[in-house]
Motif scaffolding. Structure first.
Motif, PDB file in Angstrom:
ATOM      1  N   THR A 195       0.829  -1.202   0.000  1.00  0.00           N
ATOM      2  CA  THR A 195       0.000   0.000   0.000  1.00  0.00           C
ATOM      3  C   THR A 195       0.861   1.248   0.000  1.00  0.00           C
ATOM      4  N   ILE A 196       0.516   2.188  -0.884  1.00  0.00           N
ATOM      5  CA  ILE A 196       1.167   3.501  -0.939  1.00  0.00           C
ATOM      6  C   ILE A 196       0.177   4.536  -0.428  1.00  0.00           C
ATOM      7  N   PHE A 197       0.633   5.387   0.488  1.00  0.00           N
ATOM      8  CA  PHE A 197      -0.270   6.345   1.134  1.00  0.00           C
ATOM      9  C   PHE A 197      -0.056   7.762   0.624  1.00  0.00           C
ATOM     10  N   GLU A 198      -1.152   8.500   0.521  1.00  0.00           N
ATOM     11  CA  GLU A 198      -1.062   9.931   0.283  1.00  0.00           C
ATOM     12  C   GLU A 198      -0.797  10.622   1.616  1.00  0.00           C
ATOM     13  N   ALA A 199      -0.089  11.756   1.566  1.00  0.00           N
ATOM     14  CA  ALA A 199       0.376  12.415   2.786  1.00  0.00           C
ATOM     15  C   ALA A 199      -0.757  12.836   3.719  1.00  0.00           C
ATOM     16  N   ASP A 200      -1.906  13.218   3.145  1.00  0.00           N
ATOM     17  CA  ASP A 200      -2.996  13.674   4.009  1.00  0.00           C
ATOM     18  C   ASP A 200      -3.772  12.521   4.636  1.00  0.00           C
ATOM     19  N   GLY A 201      -3.464  11.296   4.232  1.00  0.00           N
ATOM     20  CA  GLY A 201      -4.082  10.127   4.838  1.00  0.00           C
ATOM     21  C   GLY A 201      -5.494   9.814   4.392  1.00  0.00           C
ATOM     22  N   ILE A 203      -5.070  -0.310  -7.193  1.00  0.00           N
ATOM     23  CA  ILE A 203      -6.428  -0.089  -6.703  1.00  0.00           C
ATOM     24  C   ILE A 203      -6.430   1.174  -5.843  1.00  0.00           C
ATOM     25  N   GLU A 204      -7.024   2.223  -6.368  1.00  0.00           N
ATOM     26  CA  GLU A 204      -7.058   3.496  -5.652  1.00  0.00           C
ATOM     27  C   GLU A 204      -8.250   3.515  -4.693  1.00  0.00           C
ATOM     28  N   ILE A 205      -7.977   3.797  -3.416  1.00  0.00           N
ATOM     29  CA  ILE A 205      -9.005   3.779  -2.372  1.00  0.00           C
ATOM     30  C   ILE A 205      -9.100   5.161  -1.739  1.00  0.00           C
ATOM     31  N   THR A 206     -10.297   5.707  -1.674  1.00  0.00           N
ATOM     32  CA  THR A 206     -10.505   7.034  -1.099  1.00  0.00           C
ATOM     33  C   THR A 206     -11.494   6.951   0.068  1.00  0.00           C
ATOM     34  N   ASN A 207     -11.742   8.131   0.655  1.00  0.00           N
ATOM     35  CA  ASN A 207     -12.682   8.256   1.770  1.00  0.00           C
ATOM     36  C   ASN A 207     -12.266   7.386   2.959  1.00  0.00           C
ATOM     37  N   ILE A 208     -10.996   7.442   3.299  1.00  0.00           N
ATOM     38  CA  ILE A 208     -10.486   6.667   4.425  1.00  0.00           C
ATOM     39  C   ILE A 208     -10.007   7.602   5.529  1.00  0.00           C
ATOM     40  N   GLU A 209      -9.801   7.035   6.703  1.00  0.00           N
ATOM     41  CA  GLU A 209      -9.299   7.775   7.849  1.00  0.00           C
ATOM     42  C   GLU A 209      -7.958   7.203   8.275  1.00  0.00           C
ATOM     43  N   LYS A 210      -7.116   8.037   8.870  1.00  0.00           N
ATOM     44  CA  LYS A 210      -5.826   7.580   9.361  1.00  0.00           C
ATOM     45  C   LYS A 210      -6.012   6.568  10.494  1.00  0.00           C
ATOM     46  N   ASN A 211      -4.985   5.756  10.692  1.00  0.00           N
ATOM     47  CA  ASN A 211      -4.939   4.813  11.821  1.00  0.00           C
ATOM     48  C   ASN A 211      -6.163   3.896  11.859  1.00  0.00           C
ATOM     49  N   ASN A 212      -6.522   3.376  10.711  1.00  0.00           N
ATOM     50  CA  ASN A 212      -7.727   2.552  10.637  1.00  0.00           C
ATOM     51  C   ASN A 212      -7.435   1.260   9.880  1.00  0.00           C
ATOM     52  N   SER A 259      -0.292   7.675  11.704  1.00  0.00           N
ATOM     53  CA  SER A 259       0.183   9.030  12.029  1.00  0.00           C
ATOM     54  C   SER A 259       1.657   9.066  12.410  1.00  0.00           C
ATOM     55  N   LYS A 260       2.192   7.946  12.869  1.00  0.00           N
ATOM     56  CA  LYS A 260       3.604   7.902  13.244  1.00  0.00           C
ATOM     57  C   LYS A 260       4.521   8.161  12.056  1.00  0.00           C
ATOM     58  N   LEU A 261       4.004   7.942  10.843  1.00  0.00           N
ATOM     59  CA  LEU A 261       4.822   8.159   9.656  1.00  0.00           C
ATOM     60  C   LEU A 261       5.116   9.642   9.427  1.00  0.00           C
ATOM     61  N   ASP A 262       4.346  10.528  10.069  1.00  0.00           N
ATOM     62  CA  ASP A 262       4.574  11.968   9.907  1.00  0.00           C
ATOM     63  C   ASP A 262       5.986  12.360  10.323  1.00  0.00           C
ATOM     64  N   PRO A 294      17.592   4.011  10.058  1.00  0.00           N
ATOM     65  CA  PRO A 294      16.806   3.450  11.169  1.00  0.00           C
ATOM     66  C   PRO A 294      15.319   3.730  11.018  1.00  0.00           C
ATOM     67  N   THR A 295      14.504   2.788  11.475  1.00  0.00           N
ATOM     68  CA  THR A 295      13.051   2.938  11.436  1.00  0.00           C
ATOM     69  C   THR A 295      12.501   2.881  12.860  1.00  0.00           C
ATOM     70  N   VAL A 296      11.266   3.345  13.035  1.00  0.00           N
ATOM     71  CA  VAL A 296      10.710   3.472  14.384  1.00  0.00           C
ATOM     72  C   VAL A 296       9.561   2.510  14.668  1.00  0.00           C
ATOM     73  N   SER A 297       9.049   1.821  13.656  1.00  0.00           N
ATOM     74  CA  SER A 297       7.925   0.922  13.894  1.00  0.00           C
ATOM     75  C   SER A 297       7.833  -0.119  12.792  1.00  0.00           C
ATOM     76  N   LYS A 298       7.091  -1.196  13.064  1.00  0.00           N
ATOM     77  CA  LYS A 298       6.861  -2.230  12.056  1.00  0.00           C
ATOM     78  C   LYS A 298       6.046  -1.663  10.894  1.00  0.00           C
ATOM     79  N   PHE A 299       5.164  -0.730  11.198  1.00  0.00           N
ATOM     80  CA  PHE A 299       4.362  -0.121  10.137  1.00  0.00           C
ATOM     81  C   PHE A 299       5.262   0.647   9.175  1.00  0.00           C
TER      82      PHE A 299
END
Length: 230
Positions: free
Chosen positions: A60-66, A114-123, A151-154, A198-203
């Motif tokens: 999955t590739i995310f847009e910055a605004d989530g 597959i482009e998916i819209t109308n989603i919320e962060k951390n879901n 949100s941790k990706l910010d 270095p990375t900070v999480s499994k996500f």
């Protein structure tokens, strides 16, 4: 593989000493096709196509605004995979905006974006893709969870760097990738080799791995691919 003097009728798993693992047989022969929603070839379970463990749900590739993301379905064996966009569904009020084949078809790599819209962060959402045809082996149904932007990706520097590379090269066609410089190739090859910092999480690890997987496919079109021994 025998029951008395006859080959065991129907489906049965046996240990095959030649391959040193359990294989599925039908009427005494290696099975090719769909059994229990799982593709088998020469009796072997193609785990990438395991309907019960949808390992494909990581790209999955995310847009910055989530608020939107693009999920990539990649054909993981030499068999061509195909499905109708109408059979893709998602839960939780999210919307399937579009389903498109990637330009990488020229290298016999099947990729659906597959482009998916109308989603919320951390879901978390449930994605279903029904009737995926895998070459001549048969059709299978996928169902499993996918996750929206964390949100941790910010504040994740390694991810931000990886995302910058994807924003630049992610939309490149094979023809454009064939014109990149040796310096660009080296930057990308270092990244896809795991030199991300270095990375900070499994996500974050998974998000970077997704970008690396997609850029690795594009990198193979580089004119310097062979010269660097990749």
């Amino acid at each position: 593989m025998y029951k008395g003097q006859k080959l065991y009728a129907g489906f049965k798993k046996f240990f095959d000493p030649e391959f040193e693992r359990q294989l599925l047989f039908k009427d005494g022969k290696h099975f090719n096709g769909v059994y229990n929603n799982t593709i088998h070839e020469e009796g072997g379970n193609l785990e990438q196509y395991n309907g019960n463990v949808p390992r494909y749900n990581n790209l999955t590739i995310f847009e910055a605004d989530g608020t939107s993301m693009t999920y990539y379905f990649i054909r993981p064996t030499y068999e061509v995979a195909s499905f109708n966009a109408k059979v893709v569904t998602i839960s939780g009020g999210a919307k399937i905006e579009s389903v498109k084949k990637s330009v990488e078809q020229t290298q016999d790599v099947t990729i659906y974006a597959i482009e998916i819209t109308n989603i919320e962060k951390n879901n978390k959402y449930d994605l279903k893709i029904n009737h995926v045809k895998v070459g001549k082996l048969g059709s299978i149904n996928f169902a499993g969870p996918i996750y929206s932007y964390d949100s941790k990706l910010d504040s994740a520097k390694s991810y931000q760097r990886a995302n910058e590379l994807f924003k630049k090269y992610g939309a490149y066609t094979p023809k454009q990738m064939g014109k990149i410089t040796s310096e660009e190739h080296e930057v990308l090859s270092n990244f896809t080799s795991g030199n991300t910092g270095p990375t900070v999480s499994k996500f974050e690890d998974q998000a970077i791995e997704t970008i690396s997987s997609l850029l690795s496919i594009k990198l193979s079109y580089s004119p310097y691919f062979g010269e660097l021994g990749l």
